[in-house]
Scaffold this motif. Structure first.
Motif, PDB file in Angstrom:
ATOM      1  N   ARG A 266      27.750  30.165  19.991  1.00 24.31           N
ATOM      2  CA  ARG A 266      26.858  29.874  21.122  1.00 24.31           C
ATOM      3  C   ARG A 266      26.076  28.591  20.851  1.00 24.31           C
ATOM      4  N   GLY A 267      25.415  28.073  21.881  1.00 25.39           N
ATOM      5  CA  GLY A 267      24.766  26.765  21.750  1.00 25.39           C
ATOM      6  C   GLY A 267      23.309  26.852  21.305  1.00 25.39           C
ATOM      7  N   TYR A 268      22.790  25.696  20.912  1.00 22.64           N
ATOM      8  CA  TYR A 268      21.383  25.619  20.498  1.00 22.64           C
ATOM      9  C   TYR A 268      20.449  26.103  21.615  1.00 22.64           C
ATOM     10  N   GLY A 269      20.840  25.775  22.846  1.00 22.40           N
ATOM     11  CA  GLY A 269      20.003  26.131  24.000  1.00 22.40           C
ATOM     12  C   GLY A 269      19.770  27.641  24.092  1.00 22.40           C
ATOM     13  N   ASP A 270      20.797  28.421  23.816  1.00 25.75           N
ATOM     14  CA  ASP A 270      20.670  29.883  23.864  1.00 25.75           C
ATOM     15  C   ASP A 270      19.652  30.366  22.832  1.00 25.75           C
ATOM     16  N   LEU A 271      19.791  29.826  21.624  1.00 26.86           N
ATOM     17  CA  LEU A 271      18.892  30.228  20.544  1.00 26.86           C
ATOM     18  C   LEU A 271      17.445  29.893  20.922  1.00 26.86           C
ATOM     19  N   LYS A 272      17.240  28.693  21.419  1.00 22.90           N
ATOM     20  CA  LYS A 272      15.874  28.254  21.749  1.00 22.90           C
ATOM     21  C   LYS A 272      15.283  29.110  22.863  1.00 22.90           C
ATOM     22  N   LYS A 273      16.115  29.394  23.849  1.00 22.29           N
ATOM     23  CA  LYS A 273      15.634  30.183  24.987  1.00 22.29           C
ATOM     24  C   LYS A 273      15.194  31.573  24.508  1.00 22.29           C
ATOM     25  N   ASP A 274      16.016  32.192  23.677  1.00 19.62           N
ATOM     26  CA  ASP A 274      15.680  33.535  23.193  1.00 19.62           C
ATOM     27  C   ASP A 274      14.452  33.499  22.274  1.00 19.62           C
ATOM     28  N   LEU A 275      14.407  32.502  21.407  1.00 19.86           N
ATOM     29  CA  LEU A 275      13.252  32.411  20.505  1.00 19.86           C
ATOM     30  C   LEU A 275      11.965  32.184  21.308  1.00 19.86           C
ATOM     31  N   ALA A 276      12.061  31.371  22.351  1.00 19.73           N
ATOM     32  CA  ALA A 276      10.878  31.141  23.187  1.00 19.73           C
ATOM     33  C   ALA A 276      10.345  32.478  23.702  1.00 19.73           C
ATOM     34  N   GLU A 277      11.238  33.361  24.100  1.00 25.93           N
ATOM     35  CA  GLU A 277      10.795  34.675  24.591  1.00 25.93           C
ATOM     36  C   GLU A 277      10.171  35.510  23.482  1.00 25.93           C
ATOM     37  N   VAL A 278      10.793  35.444  22.316  1.00 27.83           N
ATOM     38  CA  VAL A 278      10.253  36.201  21.173  1.00 27.83           C
ATOM     39  C   VAL A 278       8.813  35.737  20.877  1.00 27.83           C
ATOM     40  N   VAL A 279       8.619  34.419  20.898  1.00 29.16           N
ATOM     41  CA  VAL A 279       7.287  33.875  20.594  1.00 29.16           C
ATOM     42  C   VAL A 279       6.278  34.323  21.658  1.00 29.16           C
ATOM     43  N   VAL A 280       6.673  34.241  22.908  1.00 33.06           N
ATOM     44  CA  VAL A 280       5.773  34.638  23.995  1.00 33.06           C
ATOM     45  C   VAL A 280       5.367  36.112  23.844  1.00 33.06           C
ATOM     46  N   GLU A 281       6.337  36.956  23.578  1.00 39.04           N
ATOM     47  CA  GLU A 281       6.043  38.387  23.415  1.00 39.04           C
ATOM     48  C   GLU A 281       5.164  38.636  22.191  1.00 39.04           C
ATOM     49  N   PHE A 282       5.359  37.800  21.185  1.00 39.74           N
ATOM     50  CA  PHE A 282       4.579  37.979  19.955  1.00 39.74           C
ATOM     51  C   PHE A 282       3.114  37.575  20.151  1.00 39.74           C
ATOM     52  N   VAL A 283       2.881  36.461  20.820  1.00 38.84           N
ATOM     53  CA  VAL A 283       1.490  35.975  20.899  1.00 38.84           C
ATOM     54  C   VAL A 283       0.650  36.701  21.954  1.00 38.84           C
ATOM     55  N   ARG A 284       1.310  37.232  22.968  1.00 35.67           N
ATOM     56  CA  ARG A 284       0.535  37.835  24.064  1.00 35.67           C
ATOM     57  C   ARG A 284      -0.469  38.892  23.591  1.00 35.67           C
ATOM     58  N   PRO A 285      -0.013  39.927  22.873  1.00 30.60           N
ATOM     59  CA  PRO A 285      -0.985  40.945  22.427  1.00 30.60           C
ATOM     60  C   PRO A 285      -2.024  40.383  21.452  1.00 30.60           C
ATOM     61  N   ILE A 286      -1.626  39.381  20.666  1.00 30.16           N
ATOM     62  CA  ILE A 286      -2.593  38.779  19.726  1.00 30.16           C
ATOM     63  C   ILE A 286      -3.710  38.106  20.514  1.00 30.16           C
ATOM     64  N   GLN A 287      -3.320  37.427  21.589  1.00 34.27           N
ATOM     65  CA  GLN A 287      -4.319  36.750  22.416  1.00 34.27           C
ATOM     66  C   GLN A 287      -5.260  37.766  23.055  1.00 34.27           C
ATOM     67  N   GLU A 288      -4.688  38.871  23.516  1.00 31.44           N
ATOM     68  CA  GLU A 288      -5.536  39.892  24.163  1.00 31.44           C
ATOM     69  C   GLU A 288      -6.525  40.485  23.157  1.00 31.44           C
ATOM     70  N   ARG A 289      -6.006  40.821  21.984  1.00 28.13           N
ATOM     71  CA  ARG A 289      -6.894  41.437  20.991  1.00 28.13           C
ATOM     72  C   ARG A 289      -7.952  40.443  20.497  1.00 28.13           C
ATOM     73  N   THR A 290      -7.576  39.180  20.347  1.00 26.43           N
ATOM     74  CA  THR A 290      -8.560  38.177  19.921  1.00 26.43           C
ATOM     75  C   THR A 290      -9.691  38.112  20.943  1.00 26.43           C
ATOM     76  N   ALA A 291      -9.316  38.094  22.214  1.00 28.93           N
ATOM     77  CA  ALA A 291     -10.335  38.029  23.269  1.00 28.93           C
ATOM     78  C   ALA A 291     -11.248  39.253  23.210  1.00 28.93           C
ATOM     79  N   THR A 292     -10.681  40.409  22.923  1.00 28.63           N
ATOM     80  CA  THR A 292     -11.504  41.625  22.837  1.00 28.63           C
ATOM     81  C   THR A 292     -12.527  41.495  21.697  1.00 28.63           C
ATOM     82  N   TYR A 293     -12.053  41.045  20.536  1.00 23.99           N
ATOM     83  CA  TYR A 293     -12.997  40.895  19.408  1.00 23.99           C
ATOM     84  C   TYR A 293     -14.070  39.857  19.717  1.00 23.99           C
ATOM     85  N   LEU A 294     -13.685  38.804  20.422  1.00 26.78           N
ATOM     86  CA  LEU A 294     -14.670  37.764  20.745  1.00 26.78           C
ATOM     87  C   LEU A 294     -15.590  38.193  21.880  1.00 26.78           C
ATOM     88  N   GLY A 295     -15.221  39.280  22.534  1.00 28.81           N
ATOM     89  CA  GLY A 295     -16.061  39.803  23.622  1.00 28.81           C
ATOM     90  C   GLY A 295     -17.261  40.574  23.103  1.00 28.81           C
TER      91      GLY A 295
END
Ligand code: AQP
Length: 332
Positions: A266-295
């Motif tokens: 498969r191509g580089y584009g496939d890997l990047k697209k999937d990794l982009a999703e992995v990163v988004v899913e990974f940071v979302r809950p971290i961002q929410e929890r950080t905001a809660t602690y800063l609240g």
């Protein structure tokens, strides 16, 4: 349980993926297996110029992020370095057994001071690794989880511990660097031979945990990759793809060989697209929890005060021994 200590500077509005994968991820894992001490190193953060209000804000953001990624104040000791005066006190003593020549050989100082203009670099930036040695030795740490860029500072810490022990009697545990090879150096997305770094990467080269996830996804999709087409882990010849595979593997908890098999043909584009999703899913809950602690800053500050209290119970004992060994007259 073996003891572990590590620190992170509050010098940005967010940690980046290199900080997280190189160091903090291991901090989280080691709270289960070690007697763990982690600090936000604000004394280090004033070595290269800063704004007081921003520093205060970033110190809290750093602590909140550490909690958000999984540090648990019931399982580790989390504190702010300046709340524990022994760090600065021991740093002075360690500075007095550090050679000017050996401090001058620290490559991080050479890099950072040359970027600022050598004449303008502060003495604090020069003695930064000595303070770092004090941080570690105060807690008699056995292991120090850090990224590859800290290896030389850890060597200096070991040398200083051995020197002190040799001159004044066994006082310090000689610590070892704990560096996980696969994530020891996360590289810049636009320059995959350089480390991802808040002070030298371009915005497109660095993924911040707290930035807009859509922006992170775009950066992953535009990451510089290598010539050829094969998706294979080979840092020497394919630094760009190898970096992406390393990040993917760590965040998704999958082995690199598993990923290589999945993307075969498969191509580089496939890997990047999937990794982009992995990163988004990974940071979302971290961002929410950080905001809660800063609240709830009162609660956050209280938690850090408790951490400092716990840290001082160890650091004060070490400093007392050091002062006695070195020949300081105990106050009557
Ligand atoms: N790119 C990286 N890959 C792996 N580990 C990394 N670390 C930093 N960058 C990478 C690790 O993060 C921990 C915290 O480091 P710090 O507080 O010293 O942060 P830093 O060094 O200021 O972060 P930067 O981005 O590297 O800043 P500059 O550019 O100012 O030097 C450490 O364990 C470090 O190894």
């Amino acid at each position: 349980k073996p003891r572990v200590l590590s620190g992170i500077q509050p010098t940005a509005d967010s940690f980046h993926l290199g900080n997280y994968l190189g160091a903090v991820r291991n901090w989280v894992a080691m709270q289960e297996t070690h007697d763990a001490f982690y600090c936000v190193v604000d004394l280090h953060a004033i070595t290269a110029g800063h704004d007081p209000e921003t520093l205060r804000k970033r110190t809290r953001i750093s602590a909140a992020q550490l909690l958000a990624v999984g540090l648990d104040p019931d399982r580790c000791t989390l504190f702010v370095q300046s709340h524990v005066p022994e760090h600065a006190q021991l740093a002075w003593v360690m500075g007095c057994i550090t050679g000017f020549g050996e401090a001058s050989r620290m490559t991080q100082f050479k890099d950072k001071s040359s970027r600022q203009g050598a004449e303008r670099a502060s003495v604090g930036l020069f003695t930064y690794p000595v303070l770092q040695a004090a941080d570690i030795l105060l807690y008699q740490a056995d292991q120090v989880p850090v990224g590859e860029d800290q290896r030389q500072h850890l060597e200096l810490t070991r040398d200083l511990a051995q020197r002190f022990n040799g001159q004044f009697g066994a006082t310090f545990t000689v610590p070892a660097a704990y560096i996980v090879k696969e994530t020891a150096k996360i590289t810049d997305l636009q320059d995959p031979t350089a480390k991802m770094s808040k002070s030298s990467s371009s915005p497109a080269g660095i993924i911040d945990l707290l930035e807009d996830p859509a922006r992170s996804a775009k950066k992953i999709r535009s990451a510089v990759t290598d010539t050829g087409r094969e998706i294979r882990f080979d840092p020497e010849n394919k630094p760009g793809i190898s970096n992406l595979l390393g990040i993917y593997s760590a965040l998704a908890g999958r082995s690199v060989s598993d990923l290589e098999a999945e993307y075969e043909g498969r191509g580089y584009g496939d890997l990047k697209k999937d990794l982009a999703e992995v990163v988004v899913e990974f940071v979302r809950p971290i961002q929410e929890r950080t905001a809660t602690y800063l609240g709830d800053l009162a609660q956050l500050d209280k938690l850090l005060a408790v951490g400092a209290e716990k840290a001082r119970s160890i650091s004060a004992t070490t400093l007392r021994t050091v002062y006695q060994r070195i020949g300081f007259l105990a106050p009557a």
